[in-house]
Design an enzyme around this catalytic site. Sequence first.
Site, PDB file in Angstrom:
ATOM      1  N   ASP A 173      -0.863 -15.707  26.832  1.00  0.00           N
ATOM      2  CA  ASP A 173      -1.207 -15.679  28.255  1.00  0.00           C
ATOM      3  C   ASP A 173      -2.160 -14.505  28.477  1.00  0.00           C
ATOM      4  OD1 ASP A 173      -1.199 -16.356  30.932  1.00  0.00           O
ATOM      5  OD2 ASP A 173       0.976 -16.238  31.178  1.00  0.00           O
TER       6      ASP A 173
ATOM      7  N   GLU B 203      -2.083 -12.320  31.698  1.00  0.00           N
ATOM      8  CA  GLU B 203      -1.710 -11.298  32.691  1.00  0.00           C
ATOM      9  C   GLU B 203      -1.112 -10.050  32.043  1.00  0.00           C
ATOM     10  OE1 GLU B 203      -1.062 -14.517  33.043  1.00  0.00           O
ATOM     11  OE2 GLU B 203      -1.706 -15.166  35.040  1.00  0.00           O
TER      12      GLU B 203
ATOM     13  N   HIS C  55      -2.965 -19.879  29.358  1.00  0.00           N
ATOM     14  CA  HIS C  55      -3.270 -19.394  30.705  1.00  0.00           C
ATOM     15  C   HIS C  55      -4.232 -20.326  31.456  1.00  0.00           C
ATOM     16  CE1 HIS C  55      -4.148 -16.804  34.061  1.00  0.00           C
ATOM     17  NE2 HIS C  55      -5.437 -16.950  33.819  1.00  0.00           N
TER      18      HIS C  55
ATOM     19  N   HIS D 226       4.049 -12.021  31.250  1.00  0.00           N
ATOM     20  CA  HIS D 226       4.313 -11.287  32.490  1.00  0.00           C
ATOM     21  C   HIS D 226       5.702 -11.644  33.007  1.00  0.00           C
ATOM     22  CE1 HIS D 226       3.687 -15.146  34.412  1.00  0.00           C
ATOM     23  NE2 HIS D 226       2.663 -15.288  33.600  1.00  0.00           N
TER      24      HIS D 226
ATOM     25  N   HIS E 284       4.605 -13.854  38.356  1.00  0.00           N
ATOM     26  CA  HIS E 284       4.658 -15.199  38.933  1.00  0.00           C
ATOM     27  C   HIS E 284       5.385 -16.092  37.931  1.00  0.00           C
ATOM     28  CE1 HIS E 284       1.160 -15.514  36.260  1.00  0.00           C
ATOM     29  NE2 HIS E 284       1.399 -16.808  36.199  1.00  0.00           N
TER      30      HIS E 284
ATOM     31  N   GLU F  18       8.725 -17.536  32.988  1.00  0.00           N
ATOM     32  CA  GLU F  18       8.040 -18.181  31.862  1.00  0.00           C
ATOM     33  C   GLU F  18       8.640 -17.740  30.524  1.00  0.00           C
ATOM     34  OE1 GLU F  18       3.768 -17.713  32.331  1.00  0.00           O
ATOM     35  OE2 GLU F  18       3.924 -18.183  34.463  1.00  0.00           O
TER      36      GLU F  18
HETATM   37 ZN   LIG Z   1      -1.216 -16.751  32.878  1.00  0.00          ZN
END
Ligand SMILES: [Zn+2]
Length: 292
Positions: free
Chosen positions: A28, A30, A80, A124, A135, A154
């Site tokens: 990802d 972030e 992502h 994240h 998020h 996640e």
């Molecule tokens: Zn992401």
Amino acid sequence: MKDVEYCFKGENRFYWEVMSLRVFISADIEGVAGVVHREHTAREGREHDRARMLMTGEVNACIEGALMAGATEVVVNDSHGTMRNLIPEAMHPEAEYITGSPKMLAMMEGIAAGFDAAIFLGYHARMGNDGILNHTFHGGVIQNIKINHRDMGEIGLNACIAGVFGVPVVLVTGCQHAANEALEFMPMIETAVVKQTINRQTAKHASPQKAKNLIKQKTVEALSRLREMSPVVVQGPFRVEVTYLHSGLADAAGILPIVERVNPTTHRFETDDFVAAYRYIRSLITIAGALS
Ligand SMILES: [Zn+2]
């Protein structure tokens, strides 16, 4: 790929074995050092290409660490947004990588029985936790996801998908809150904290070079401790509750027949199959996301 002779250091001893070591990386953006803002993470963001370069650099450091630890195969899934972030011409030559969407398993596309370890890079914290750019799958849709009354982001959801295929997560990289969320779920894993969250859009970072060095080192350490790691045990039935940011999103996603509305912003459904649960969650987000 063929098996190779593999050496790792145990407690004061070296063991020699013939084995293969297959590593899956879900990447990802972030949680990558240097990334703090939508300008970094969004396709149209003015600093997006810079963030993609930083992400590709951290992925390559992880691949290098995996190879140093004896990996015979490394597959990276770009996890992502558009899932077209990794920069092909900058990728480490020894890994294969999956880009593009749609993908049936989204952030976990490519995972399969036979992988020995999974690594979550640039991850994240979940929505509702602290942490840089926190998020859960879609910042404009999801307030919370609960499975059997446990809050899941996640990290947790993707670790369960790995668990379905018998694959242990061995390393999570990102900010300190992502690391803590991962350790709450999987206390034995390694973490690489490449930045300290100050608030949701502010962080204190390791330099790109230090971040890459740390990720490489932690990848070697995590894979050398593979025998201590076990896959997350995934046992149904699963009662899934998806809470949206507002009722209009539940109105839109309510077209999916499996869900029951339990309050203005929450859907509930049940299934015995975790992969099905994950796909239903992704489907609800896709339908609601068309409205957001
Ligand atoms: Zn992401």
